[in-house]
Scaffold this active site. Structure first.
Site, PDB file in Angstrom:
ATOM      1  N   SER A 130      36.535 -47.292  42.974  1.00 50.78           N
ATOM      2  CA  SER A 130      35.756 -46.159  43.500  1.00 50.78           C
ATOM      3  C   SER A 130      36.388 -45.610  44.775  1.00 50.78           C
ATOM      4  O   SER A 130      36.899 -46.357  45.612  1.00 50.78           O
ATOM      5  CB  SER A 130      34.338 -46.633  43.820  1.00 50.78           C
ATOM      6  OG  SER A 130      33.697 -45.701  44.667  1.00 50.78           O
ATOM      7  N   HIS A 301      26.653 -40.932  34.984  1.00 54.10           N
ATOM      8  CA  HIS A 301      26.721 -41.681  36.239  1.00 54.10           C
ATOM      9  C   HIS A 301      25.720 -42.839  36.225  1.00 54.10           C
ATOM     10  O   HIS A 301      25.196 -43.242  37.259  1.00 54.10           O
ATOM     11  CB  HIS A 301      26.429 -40.740  37.415  1.00 54.10           C
ATOM     12  CG  HIS A 301      27.229 -41.020  38.660  1.00 54.10           C
ATOM     13  ND1 HIS A 301      28.259 -40.215  39.084  1.00 54.10           N
ATOM     14  CD2 HIS A 301      27.127 -42.007  39.586  1.00 54.10           C
ATOM     15  CE1 HIS A 301      28.749 -40.697  40.230  1.00 54.10           C
ATOM     16  NE2 HIS A 301      28.078 -41.790  40.562  1.00 54.10           N
TER      17      HIS A 301
HETATM   18  C1  LIG Z   1      26.463 -49.339  42.257  1.00 56.95           C
HETATM   19  C2  LIG Z   1      27.120 -48.196  41.574  1.00 56.95           C
HETATM   20  C3  LIG Z   1      28.017 -47.428  42.281  1.00 56.95           C
HETATM   21  C4  LIG Z   1      28.667 -46.369  41.652  1.00 56.95           C
HETATM   22  N1  LIG Z   1      29.619 -45.677  42.331  1.00 56.95           N
HETATM   23  C5  LIG Z   1      30.349 -44.738  41.685  1.00 56.95           C
HETATM   24  C6  LIG Z   1      31.438 -44.118  42.325  1.00 56.95           C
HETATM   25  O1  LIG Z   1      31.747 -44.406  43.475  1.00 56.95           O
HETATM   26  N2  LIG Z   1      32.135 -43.198  41.622  1.00 56.95           N
HETATM   27  C7  LIG Z   1      31.827 -42.837  40.324  1.00 56.95           C
HETATM   28  O2  LIG Z   1      32.493 -42.001  39.741  1.00 56.95           O
HETATM   29  N3  LIG Z   1      30.800 -43.439  39.696  1.00 56.95           N
HETATM   30  C8  LIG Z   1      30.074 -44.376  40.329  1.00 56.95           C
HETATM   31  N4  LIG Z   1      29.069 -45.011  39.676  1.00 56.95           N
HETATM   32  C9  LIG Z   1      28.810 -44.695  38.269  1.00 56.95           C
HETATM   33  C10 LIG Z   1      29.652 -45.593  37.364  1.00 56.95           C
HETATM   34  O3  LIG Z   1      31.008 -45.281  37.440  1.00 56.95           O
HETATM   35  C11 LIG Z   1      29.231 -45.456  35.894  1.00 56.95           C
HETATM   36  O4  LIG Z   1      29.234 -44.093  35.534  1.00 56.95           O
HETATM   37  C12 LIG Z   1      27.849 -46.065  35.629  1.00 56.95           C
HETATM   38  O5  LIG Z   1      27.644 -47.224  36.390  1.00 56.95           O
HETATM   39  C13 LIG Z   1      27.716 -46.399  34.166  1.00 56.95           C
HETATM   40  O6  LIG Z   1      26.434 -46.861  33.887  1.00 56.95           O
HETATM   41  P1  LIG Z   1      26.039 -48.428  33.776  1.00 56.95           P
HETATM   42  O7  LIG Z   1      25.879 -48.900  35.173  1.00 56.95           O
HETATM   43  O8  LIG Z   1      24.754 -48.356  33.047  1.00 56.95           O
HETATM   44  O9  LIG Z   1      27.135 -49.121  33.034  1.00 56.95           O
HETATM   45  C14 LIG Z   1      28.385 -46.056  40.292  1.00 56.95           C
HETATM   46  C15 LIG Z   1      27.455 -46.829  39.597  1.00 56.95           C
HETATM   47  C16 LIG Z   1      26.836 -47.888  40.226  1.00 56.95           C
HETATM   48  C17 LIG Z   1      25.868 -48.719  39.427  1.00 56.95           C
END
Ligand SMILES: Cc1cc2nc3c(=O)[nH]c(=O)nc-3n(C[C@H](O)[C@H](O)[C@H](O)COP(=O)(O)O)c2cc1C
Length: 403
Positions: A130, A301
Site C-alpha cells: 500500500s 475496496h
Molecule cells: C485495512 C485495509 C487497508 C486498506 N488499504 C488500502 C490501500 O492502502 N490501498 C488500496 O488500494 N486498497 C486498500 N484496501 C482495500 C484492499 O486493497 C482490498 O480492495 C480489500 O481489502 C478487498 O476486500 P477484502 O478485505 O474483503 O478481501 C484496504 C483494505 C483494508 C481491509
C-alpha cells in the site's frame, strides 16, 4: 527444516511446513484469523482493519454475493495431479491469489509490509504494498523486488511524478493505481472506536494499549524502540505525518481532482506494468485499457468507500467481457477456496484478499501469513479435485449455476 518436516501443496513450487507452529494450530480457516485478531488488537485498530463504511451494506454485500452461485462438479476426470499455477502480467505464480494493498500494516503487525512481502515471496504469490504505509517503499523493494507498489495519487502532476518516479527508482515493476478514493469513506465505525490517522493520544487509547499487551509490546512499542515513531512514508516523494500525534493533520487533498488525463500522464512516465484498481463499470475498464492499463482491478475496496456500491462479483462478467485479453484481478470478500474458484469461473484471471492477510500478519507475523496462504491454497486444491479440475485454465462459467 528437513524434508521430512515439510509437505508440498500439490502444484506448488514452495514447500510449506507440514503443520503450523503450535500457536497457530487452532486457525483452520481464514475467518479464524479475524476472531483471533479481534482479541489481539486494540479496538480502534481492529475497527480500522475490519470496518466498512456507514451501515456496512457494501462490506456485507460482498460476502452475500458469493452465496448467489453454486457449483456443478464434473466427474471421472482423472484429477490426481492438479496445478494452481497462473500466469499474470508475464509472471507465473503458484496460486491464483495474492495480497491486496492494505494500509498502515505496520500498525497492526510488527514490520507489517515486510512480513506480508516476505510471506508472499516465499509462497510464490504477489503482494501489493500500500502507498498508505509506514515502512519506506525502498525497504520493501530491496527485500522483495517482485512486490507491487500501490499508489494513491493526487490530481497534481508534480506529486504524481514524484511518487511514480520514486516507485520506479525503488525497483518496483508493477504499479497499482487505486482510483476509487476521490473522497475518504465515511468510516463512522472508526470514529466510534476512537480510530483516526494520526491516532490521537487519549486515556481511552492508552487503556486500549494496556489491555492488549501482546500488541502493545509485540507490535507498537517494539516498533518505536527499534525503528522510531512510524510515519506515512509513501504517499508522496517525501515523508508524511506520524501515526501518533495530538496535533498533526494528514493531507488528503486533491484526490478528488484525479481524472483520465492523470492516468495518461502516469502511463507516459511509468514504464512497468500498470494495474488500475477500483473499476466497477465496463466502460471504465475499456477506457482504462485504451489509456494503457495492463490489468483491471475489479474491486469496491472491500466495502470501505461508497456504501451501497455494487458488489464486484455482480459486475465481474460484464467487465471481463469488456476487457478482452487484458486480465481482470478481482478483490472484495474472498474468504474461501470456493470464493476464489467462483471468481475465476466468472472470468477473473486472478484474485486478491485484504483483511485476512492483515489479520494473519497481526497475530502470526510472516508465519501467520504463510499459514493463511497455505489454508487458502489447500482449499483451492481440494475444491479443484471435487470440481474435476486439473488446471485452472479448465474453469469456466459452466461450473456455476445461480443458487
Ligand atoms: C485495512 C485495509 C487497508 C486498506 N488499504 C488500502 C490501500 O492502502 N490501498 C488500496 O488500494 N486498497 C486498500 N484496501 C482495500 C484492499 O486493497 C482490498 O480492495 C480489500 O481489502 C478487498 O476486500 P477484502 O478485505 O474483503 O478481501 C484496504 C483494505 C483494508 C481491509
Amino acid at each position: 527444516m528437513s524434508a521430512s518436516e515439510t509437505t508440498s501443496i500439490p502444484g506448488t513450487r514452495a514447500q510449506a511446513p507440514a503443520s503450523p507452529p503450535s500457536r497457530l494450530r487452532h486457525i483452520l480457516s481464514l475467518d479464524d484469523f479475524e476472531r483471533a485478531a479481534e482479541r489481539y488488537l486494540p479496538k480502534p485498530v481492529f475497527a480500522y482493519v475490519s470496518g466498512g463504511v456507514e451501515d456496512n451494506v457494501s462490506r456485507e454485500g460482498n460476502r452475500a454475493q458469493f452465496e448467489r452461485w453454486r457449483f456443478v462438479p464434473r466427474i471421472l476426470r482423472g484429477v490426481g495431479k492438479r496445478s494452481q499455477k497462473t500466469v499474470l502480467l508475464g509472471k507465473e505464480y503458484d496460486h491464483p491469489f495474492g495480497i491486496a494493498p492494505i494500509g498502515i500494516a505496520a500498525l497492526y503487525a510488527y514490520r507489517g509490509d515486510l512480513v506480508l512481502a516476505r510471506a508472499a515471496k516465499a509462497s510464490g504469490i504477489p503482494m501489493a504494498m500500500s502507498g498508505s504505509s509506514l515502512i519506506r517503499m525502498e525497504d520493501v523493494a530491496a527485500e522483495a523486488p517482485d512486490a507491487w507498489f500501490q499508489a494513491y495519487v493526487t490530481g497534481e502532476g508534480k506529486t504524481i511524478r514524484e511518487v511514480v518516479g520514486r516507485a520506479a527508482d525503488a525497483g518496483f515493476g508493477t504499479l497499482v493505481l487505486t482510483v476509487d478514493v476521490p473522497a475518504s469513506g465515511n468510516r463512522e465505525n472508526n470514529v466510534r472506536a476512537g480510530f483516526s490517522t494520526p491516532l490521537r493520544p487519549s486515556p481511552s487509547l492508552a487503556w486500549q494499549g494496556i489491555s492488549h499487551p501482546g500488541w502493545l509490546f509485540g507490535t507498537f512499542l517494539k516498533t518505536i524502540a527499534r525503528h522510531g515513531m512510524p510515519h506515512f512514508e509513501n504517499n508522496y516523494g517525501r515523508r508524511g505525518a506520524p501515526i501518533l500525534s495530538s496535533s498533526v493533520l494528514r493531507d488528503f487533498s486533491d484526490r478528488g481532482n484525479l481524472d483520465w488525463r492523470h492516468l495518461e500522464l502516469i502511463r507516459g512516465i511509468w514504464k512497468g506494468r500498470l494495474v488500475v484498481k477500483g473499476v466497477l463499470h465496463p466502460d471504465d475498464a475499456r477506457r482504462a485499457i485504451e489509456h494503457g492499463a495492463d490489468a483491471i482491478g475489479v474491486s469496491n475496496h472491500g466495502g470501505r468507500q461508497l456504501d451501497h456500491v455494487v458488489s464486484p462479483l455482480a459486475v465481474l462478467p460484464d467487465i471481463v467481457a469488456a476487457c478482452g485479453e487484458v486480465p481482470v484481478i478481482f478483490d472484495s470478500g474472498i474468504r474461501r477456496g470456493t470464493d476464489v474458484l467462483k471468481a475465476l469461473a466468472l472470468g477473473a484471471r486472478f484474485v486478491m484478499l485484504g483483511r485476512p492477510f492483515g489479520y494473519a500478519a497481526s497475530i502470526g507475523g510472516e508465519e501467520g501469513v504463510r499459514h493463511a496462504i497455505r489454508i487458502l491454497a489447500t482449499e483451492v486444491d481440494r475444491d479443484m479435485a471435487m470440481l474435476g479440475l486439473r488446471d485452472l485454465s479448465e474453469i469456466s462459467g459452466d461450473f456455476l449455476r445461480p443458487a
